[in-house]
Scaffold this active site. Structure first.
Site, PDB file in Angstrom:
ATOM      1  N   GLY A 182      -7.550  10.982   9.690  1.00  0.00           N
ATOM      2  CA  GLY A 182      -7.713  11.365  11.082  1.00  0.00           C
ATOM      3  C   GLY A 182      -8.812  12.376  11.344  1.00  0.00           C
ATOM      4  O   GLY A 182      -9.097  12.693  12.495  1.00  0.00           O
ATOM      5  N   LYS A 193       0.881  -1.162   0.000  1.00  0.00           N
ATOM      6  CA  LYS A 193       0.000   0.000   0.000  1.00  0.00           C
ATOM      7  C   LYS A 193       0.921   1.215   0.000  1.00  0.00           C
ATOM      8  O   LYS A 193       1.664   1.443   0.964  1.00  0.00           O
ATOM      9  CB  LYS A 193      -0.903   0.010   1.233  1.00  0.00           C
ATOM     10  CG  LYS A 193      -1.777   1.245   1.273  1.00  0.00           C
ATOM     11  CD  LYS A 193      -2.700   1.269   2.474  1.00  0.00           C
ATOM     12  CE  LYS A 193      -3.506   2.559   2.444  1.00  0.00           C
ATOM     13  NZ  LYS A 193      -3.491   3.269   3.719  1.00  0.00           N
TER      14      LYS A 193
END
Ligand code: SF4
Lengths: 255, 374
Positions: free
Chosen positions: A156, A95
């Site tokens: 986040g 990733k």
């Protein structure tokens, strides 16, 4: 079933190993999520070391590990990380995360594309994390990305799929699976992404920092399933604007 | 490579749709191929006014209040193929000619003086008479005078398209004529065109060569227009995914029952044509849609603003016909005989702007520079 680079997954919920209060909580939560794909930060774990605190608690038959290049600030760093991981037995999936701005952790499109090209040439299965830019998604697919991972909102923030308009274009044009990554703060966000036709979502923080991570993992699992089911069942679309019930457009000229 | 779906399956899929499938399709923001099938179905007939409204709104949203004007320039009436429906067919006894560079340039200058800056170079399929070298040399002579040059000629190889692109040709139209392979085999009696699959892969070759725009189409009247529409939907969806840099267009040439010698095998009415145009517009809102002078002025005026974005005007389908109105040997009869100024007036009367230039050769010169640099 979801297939990425020839590998199939029953669960469309991808998870991560970061930010849990303990390896034990992480293990329970990930088991409860039903997830089969777990991303791990290469800088954080030693994939090769059975004694590594994260690797030790997770069953490798149950979870497929997707190493990520979190922390890389440019293509060169990301490529180096990926190659080191592979050399030490980490497999050839990666990733790709290239985030030069430590404040927002937004992905660098130019470096991400460059790294994707290089890693694909080097034989990696590359899943790049990217901003929700449809052209970038196409360029990454042209470069050989095995999936694209557009963000729903900055990592986040828990803001959900703020990029829904662009994600919808990415999904529509995609030749590879689209995994919505980052910003998914609640099960409803995950369901929304799945209803839009995303192939999977990646959720980490929202589970890790929940009051009860295990129950939150279950909630996400249900939301992802519900969203997928709704997408496959064919949602009745919202009308984009009220269409006059007796249309005015004249067709009297027709013979 | 694009593989055409089985034609009968397309027909069955369309026949399966009822009014609720149509309503569902019309309620959706983005349509899939099942929705397109519904909009092409007989069940959608009663929804034509609603489709018109949606099509008009999308067209305005994506293209603005403008219609692009272009003119065809017929270069050659020689053809090696025998197509049952075409005036240029190799079997037809008729006067044939291929324009010399000087003659072609003279014709082009007539169009230029009329205000056209987009021209479409058309020829029968006879590589020995009008091959790649011919088209390339002609494009190089014309490129300074025209903003955009398109071609509708025999299928070519990718490298040949790349060569023509470098010479200033930016768009390729190549019509499958029919996606119904049984009928295709019947009406294409001889010549290279008999190869259904090679023709079908031609838009891909043009796109791969870097062409800015690729046009597809079915000759309406050969087979079931509804299934042709769905086949085109499949083709377009494939091209969109595989060649995302390429603009796509569709033309709707219709064999007119009363005109010409070839009677349509399956007649397509004005209503049918209209439903097809609306369905494709709603399916893919970004398509450039052509409505040529095959259709009558009344129909073309009525359709202004409802879906089509490109109109030809003052067209002549005989090589050399712009300079010499006595020239004979047309490919097909013209339905709308008006001049470009008359058509422009009709467009303005609908509150639309007739645009004669919407491209500039400078883009391409730049691109060539980049390619050489790369
Ligand atoms: S349709 Fe084209 S290929 Fe067929 S005879 Fe006419 S000009 Fe030739």
């Amino acid at each position: 079933m979801l297939t990425i680079a020839g590998k199939t997954f029953r669960s469309r919920l991808f998870t991560g190993t970061g930010k849990f209060s303990s390896p034990r909580v992480m293990k329970e939560a990930l088991l409860a999520s039903g997830s089969e794909m777990v991303t791990v930060a290469l800088r954080r774990v030693d994939l090769h070391d059975p004694a590594d605190d994260i690797m030790a608690v997770l069953d490798r038959d149950r979870f497929f590990f997707l190493p990520n290049t979190a922390g890389a600030r440019n293509a060169a760093e990301a490529v180096r990380l990926a190659k080191l991981a592979r050399a030490s037995g980490g497999g050839n999936w990666v990733k790709l995360e290239v985030t030069p701005d430590p404040r927002t952790l937004l992905p660098d499109p130019v470096e991400t594309l460059a790294a994707t090209e290089e890693l694909v040439k080097a034989g990696f299965v590359v899943l790049p994390y990217m901003n929700a830019d449809p052209i970038l998604a196409l360029r990454l697919q042209d470069a050989g990305a095995a999936a694209v991972m557009p963000l729903g909102s900055p990592i986040g923030t828990n803001q959900g799929v703020l990029t829904r308009f662009q994600v919808a274009i990415i999904i529509e044009q995609a030749r590879v699976p689209v995994v919505v990554d980052a910003g998914i703060g609640a099960p409803s966000h995950a369901a929304e992404a799945m209803e839009m036709g995303a192939d999977a979502v990646l959720v980490n923080t929202a589970i890790a920092v929940a009051g009860d991570p295990v129950r939150m993992a279950q909630a996400f699992a249900k939301a992802v399933e519900a969203g997928r089911e709704a997408y496959e069942a064919g949602l009745g679309a919202r009308r984009t604007e009220a269409e006059a019930s007796s249309p005015q457009t004249g067709l009297d000229f027709l013979r | 490579m694009f593989i055409a779906p089985e034609f009968q399956q397309l027909r069955d899929r369309i026949a399966a749709g009822g009014p609720d499938a149509v309503e569902r399709a019309l309620a959706r923001g983005r349509l899939d191929l099942d929705d397109l099938a519904a909009l092409l179905s007989p069940a959608a007939g009663p929804f034509l006014a609603e489709m018109a409204q949606r099509s008009a709104r999308l067209t305005r949203q994506r293209f603005g209040n403008v219609i692009q004007l272009y003119a065809p320039l017929y270069l050659s009436s020689f053809c090696i193929n025998r197509c049952a429906y075409c005036g240029f067919s190799a079997g037809n006894a008729m006067p044939r000619r291929v324009l010399s560079f000087e003659e072609a340039e003279a014709e082009a200058m007539i169009l230029h003086r009329r205000g056209f800056s987009h021209i479409l170079l058309v020829s029968g399929e006879a590589p020995a008479k009008a091959g790649v070298e011919y088209l390339e040399a002609l494009a190089l002579r014309l490129r300074d005078k025209f903003a955009a040059i398109s071609i509708e000629v025999q299928p070519l190889e990718t490298a040949e398209y790349a060569r023509l692109f470098a010479a200033g040709i930016t768009a390729v139209a190549i019509y499958q004529e029919t996606y119904d392979q049984t009928v295709y085999d019947q009406v294409h009696r001889a010549g290279k065109k008999r190869d259904f699959v090679y023709r079908l892969a031609t838009p891909e070759r043009a796109a791969r060569a870097g062409m800015r725009e690729v046009g597809i189409g079915a000759l309406l009247g050969l087979s079931d227009w509804r299934a042709e529409g769905l086949a085109m939907g499949h083709h377009l969806a494939y091209l969109r995914k595989a060649f995302w840099r390429t603009g796509l267009t569709v033309s709707f040439p219709r064999i007119r029952p009363a005109k010409g010698e070839f009677a349509p095998l399956m007649p397509v009415s004005e209503r049918d044509l209209t439903q097809l145009i609306f369905a494709l517009r709603i399916f893919d809102p970004d398509l450039g849609l052509y409505l040529s002078t095959r259709e009558e002025a009344r129909y073309r005026d009525g359709m202004l603003g409802l879906g089509p974005t490109r109109y030809s005007a003052g067209s002549c389908t005989v090589p050399g016909g712009y300079g010499d109105s006595a020239a004979s040997g047309a490919q097909f009869e013209i339905g709308d005989q008006r001049t470009i100024d008359e058509v422009s007036r009709a467009i303005r009367a609908k509150g639309l702007d007739p645009v004669r230039k919407d491209w500039d050769a400078i883009f391409q010169q730049h691109e060539q520079g980049r390619r050489q640099a790369a």
